[in-house]
Design an enzyme around this catalytic site. Structure first.
Site, short mmCIF file in Angstrom:
data_model
loop_
_atom_site.label_atom_id
_atom_site.label_comp_id
_atom_site.label_asym_id
_atom_site.label_seq_id
_atom_site.Cartn_x
_atom_site.Cartn_y
_atom_site.Cartn_z
CE1 TYR A 32 -7.11 -10.54 -13.18
CE2 TYR A 32 -7.64 -12.86 -12.85
CZ TYR A 32 -6.75 -11.80 -12.72
OH TYR A 32 -5.53 -12.01 -12.15
CE LYS A 144 -8.23 -12.19 -9.37
NZ LYS A 144 -6.80 -12.41 -9.21
CD GLU A 177 -0.27 -8.70 -4.37
OE1 GLU A 177 -1.11 -9.42 -3.83
OE2 GLU A 177 -0.55 -7.71 -5.08
CG LEU A 201 -6.12 -9.18 -5.36
CD1 LEU A 201 -6.78 -8.24 -6.37
CD2 LEU A 201 -6.01 -10.57 -5.96
N1 PDD Z 1 -4.25 -14.67 -8.47
N2 PDD Z 1 -2.09 -11.34 -5.36
C1 PDD Z 1 -2.15 -11.39 -6.69
C2 PDD Z 1 -1.37 -10.39 -7.48
C3 PDD Z 1 -2.92 -12.37 -7.33
O1 PDD Z 1 -3.00 -12.40 -8.67
C4 PDD Z 1 -3.61 -13.32 -6.55
C5 PDD Z 1 -4.44 -14.40 -7.14
C6 PDD Z 1 -3.51 -13.23 -5.15
C7 PDD Z 1 -4.28 -14.17 -4.25
O2 PDD Z 1 -5.63 -13.78 -4.24
P1 PDD Z 1 -6.79 -14.82 -3.97
O3 PDD Z 1 -6.48 -15.47 -2.70
O4 PDD Z 1 -8.02 -13.99 -3.88
O5 PDD Z 1 -6.80 -15.79 -5.13
C8 PDD Z 1 -2.76 -12.23 -4.59
C9 PDD Z 1 -5.11 -15.60 -9.16
C10 PDD Z 1 -4.87 -17.01 -8.79
C11 PDD Z 1 -5.04 -15.32 -10.64
O6 PDD Z 1 -5.18 -14.16 -10.95
O7 PDD Z 1 -4.91 -16.23 -11.45
#
Ligand code: PDD
Length: 277
Positions: A32, A144, A177, A201
């Site tokens: 996703y 993801k 993270e 990620l």
């Molecule tokens: N999550 N690390 C993880 C495990 C994440 O799920 C997310 C983002 C990030 C930040 O990635 P980005 O800057 O590309 O949003 C880091 C989103 C908000 C979610 O899955 O709902």
């Protein structure tokens, strides 16, 4: 008779709607993305589409045209008419009777939602509390994937402790993270965050935070921190698409700085937000 049961209702298996046979439900077999808009403009759509293509390729779902995904995102965003929107889109390997090994010719399923982003002014002005949790995830966190059980459990643990986010710590006592965010520390004019490996990620927000850091004169070190080092940092924050930069003022119960969002974090946020207009 081959049947399924949905809550209390018995249904012949042949009459099941495909949504109940989705491999996302059985196996979390899909990937996703989430993008957001600021005042009617979607931020970094191309970067997210590229990461989506990488995730699809990593789990060997082929035959999906990224141009088509882009038009679906744009079309639905247009129809929704929400200026500060959160757009989630998911692709699973498809629907079929449960079997670990899927049929070769399965048609992937696409599912998208658009909702309004809630106001997070309070979290951003006051800062949030976070707590650590063991990183129980698999070894390909760069994908993801829809498999988010370890993230969900960590977040539940944080919520039970009155915290907004869980900060994941690996077996070597290093922070990877957040459960749904990238994690950053600032000390001595230096921004520090984990390097991009398969353990985290490749956050899109992270890229722009680093760029914003450079613009305001912060050096960046891509090196993991221990929870001890994090708790001694001058400033901490998390970053993600939906929350952009959110200051962390308490880490495992310990006050960070004077317990208020730090000055560099504020400057960084202002610089970051200038990219979104
Ligand atoms: N999550 N690390 C993880 C495990 C994440 O799920 C997310 C983002 C990030 C930040 O990635 P980005 O800057 O590309 O949003 C880091 C989103 C908000 C979610 O899955 O709902």
């Amino acid at each position: 008779m081959q049947i399924a049961m949905i809550q209390d209702k018995i249904v012949p298996i042949t009459e099941l709607e495909p949504v109940y046979l989705d491999r996302g439900i059985f196996f979390g077999d899909g990937v996703y993305e989430v993008v957001r808009s600021y005042d009617g403009r979607i931020f970094t759509l191309e970067e997210h589409l590229q990461r989506f293509a990488n995730s699809l390729s990593a789990i060997e779902i082929s035959g999906l045209d990224i141009d088509r995904i882009r038009s679906r995102v744009l079309k639905s965003f247009d129809v929704a008419g929400i200026s500060n929107a959160r757009i989630y889109f998911h692709v699973t390997r498809g629907s079929e009777l449960r079997n670990h090994l899927s049929k070769a010719d399965l048609e992937p399923n696409f599912f998208l939602t658009i909702t309004e982003l809630e106001d997070n002014t309070q979290a951003k002005t006051k800062g949030i509390e976070v707590s650590t949790h063991p990183d129980w995830r698999w070894k390909r966190c760069d994908i993801k994937s829809l498999n988010l059980l370890a993230n969900v459990l960590a977040r539940r643990d944080a919520a039970a402790k009155g915290c907004t986010e869980a900060i994941l710590v690996d077996e070597d006592d290093l922070i990877t993270e957040g459960a749904s965010s990238a994690f950053f520390a600032i000390s001595d004019q230096t921004l520090r965050t984990a390097a991009l490996t398969a353990n985290i990620l490749p956050s899109i927000t992270r890229q722009f935070v680093i760029k914003a850091g450079k613009n305001i004169g912060l050096e960046t070190i891509e090196k993991t921190l221990t929870p001890q080092q994090a708790s001694e940092a001058d400033e901490l924050f998390i970053a993600s698409t939906t929350q952009d930069i959110t200051p962390v003022v308490k880490f495992d119960g310990k006050l960070i700085g004077d317990g208020k969002p730090g000055k560099h974090t504020k400057l960084l946020t202002r610089e970051f937000l200038s990219f979104t207009v």
